[in-house]
Design a protein around this motif. Structure first.
Motif, mmCIF file in Angstrom:
data_model
loop_
_atom_site.group_PDB
_atom_site.id
_atom_site.type_symbol
_atom_site.label_atom_id
_atom_site.label_comp_id
_atom_site.label_asym_id
_atom_site.label_seq_id
_atom_site.Cartn_x
_atom_site.Cartn_y
_atom_site.Cartn_z
ATOM 1 N N VAL A 212 0.925 -1.347 0.037
ATOM 2 C CA VAL A 212 0.110 -0.103 -0.051
ATOM 3 C C VAL A 212 0.953 1.272 0.143
ATOM 4 N N ILE A 232 -6.439 -3.116 -7.670
ATOM 5 C CA ILE A 232 -6.797 -2.225 -6.727
ATOM 6 C C ILE A 232 -5.806 -1.220 -6.888
ATOM 7 N N VAL A 234 -4.443 2.414 -5.847
ATOM 8 C CA VAL A 234 -4.401 2.902 -4.436
ATOM 9 C C VAL A 234 -4.101 4.573 -4.649
ATOM 10 N N ARG A 249 -7.234 5.576 5.522
ATOM 11 C CA ARG A 249 -7.464 5.389 4.218
ATOM 12 C C ARG A 249 -6.393 4.210 3.875
ATOM 13 N N TYR A 253 -7.243 0.306 2.591
ATOM 14 C CA TYR A 253 -6.439 -0.217 1.666
ATOM 15 C C TYR A 253 -5.934 -1.620 1.850
ATOM 16 N N SER A 254 -5.286 -1.693 2.992
ATOM 17 C CA SER A 254 -4.597 -2.680 3.702
ATOM 18 C C SER A 254 -5.805 -4.137 3.853
ATOM 19 N N GLN A 256 -8.591 -4.116 2.294
ATOM 20 C CA GLN A 256 -9.066 -4.665 1.020
ATOM 21 C C GLN A 256 -8.271 -5.641 0.334
#
Ligand SMILES: Nc1ncnc2c1ncn2[C@@H]1O[C@H](COP(=O)(O)OP(=O)(O)OP(=O)(O)O)[C@@H](O)[C@H]1O
Ligand SMILES: [Mg+2]
Length: 267
Positions: A212, A232, A234, A249, A253-254, A256
């Motif tokens: 990420v 994904i 980022v 945020r 992301y992590s 997901q």
């Protein structure tokens, strides 16, 4: 706002691979399907991180892109050339720095140019010295690998991978062998160098936070045979800093990425 330079969605991807399949032949003569029907696109200057379970074909993908392993089906191109040819416009950084112990740091950085027999030594030596400055090792050009720490050796590996000004930088778990703190420092360093040099990068890691922190895009691969499970985007502003990795945020992301990885493991 994402401040990376890759904004033209209509532009042709720099790397465009479709229907990639890779079979290995094992020592016992059987065929092993490492990658099945994988599509992969990468834009000029884009930083793409690949995560996935051990043995799913991440290193294989990098080796195919580098022309080191042949593909068995599918087609692709890197820049204007077809995939599958050996090429000298790619930089490869391995998990271990793999420096030659009998060469100085400068000699190691210059190695790809020696292998490619490029003329104009003085020009390349100047470039190698400049890159050693960029990676913070300007004073170590005449030292030998054994005199450097693991993190310093990896930085030499980065300088070596960049010395011939490649269009594409392939990095296979380059910081996996480093301690956590050095690894975070190297991530910040790599981001800085990437913002400076704007290469297309494919970076393999097992660390979700590393993914990420570094990525414009994270591709999650399935267990072998490797396929794309998730792609994904980022959208975090750059430059990113280590303090920010606790932000909501970043954590989202992590989460997901983790959800895709573990969803596959459960099946
Ligand atoms: N030269 C080879 N000959 C036969 N099989 C191979 C060869 N190289 C890799 N494989 C097999 O192909 C599959 C994918 O390997 P690969 O090294 O690409 O995985 P990886 O995703 O990089 O794994 P890791 O995260 O552990 O590095 C594995 O099952 C591996 O055993
Ligand atoms: Mg690997």
């Amino acid at each position: 706002m994402n401040t990376t330079t890759t904004t033209d969605a209509s532009a042709q991807p720099f790397v465009d691979v479709r229907g990639l399949q890779v079979n290995y032949r094992t020592r016992s003569g059987e065929r092993l399907l490492a990658i099945a029907d994988m599509d992969f696109q990468l834009r000029q200057g884009e930083f793409c991180v690949i995560v996935g379970p051990s043995g799913c074909g991440k290193s294989t993908l990098l080796k195919v892109l580098a022309g080191l392993v042949p593909h068995t089906a599918g087609e692709g191109r890197i820049g204007s050339q077809p995939m599958g040819v050996t090429r000298d416009d790619i930089g490869f950084v391995f998990q271990n720095a793999t420096l030659l112990p009998w060469l100085t740091i400068l000699g190691n950085v210059l190695l790809p140019l020696r292998v490619q027999r490029r003329p104009d030594k003085a020009q390349w030596e100047a470039r190698a010295r400049e890159l050693l400055q960029v990676v913070g090792l300007g004073d170590f050009a005449d030292r030998y690998p054994a005199e450097l720490s693991g993190g310093m050796q990896q930085r030499v590996g980065m300088a070596r991978a960049l010395v011939h000004d490649p269009q594409l930088l392939l990095m296979d778990e380059p910081f996996g062998a480093l301690d956590a703190l050095t690894r975070e420092t190297m991530n910040a360093e790599l981001q800085r160098i990437w913002l400076l040099k704007q290469k297309a990068v494919v970076f393999v890691t097992h660390s979700i936070s590393e993914a990420v922190f570094l990525a414009d895009r994270i591709i999650v691969m399935s267990a072998r045979p490797g396929r794309v499970l998730a792609d994904i985007q980022v959208d975090l502003p750059r430059p990113r800093d280590m303090v920010g990795i606790d932000s909501d945020r970043f954590t989202e992301y992590s989460r997901q990425v983790r959800a895709h990885l573990y969803a596959k493991e459960a099946t």
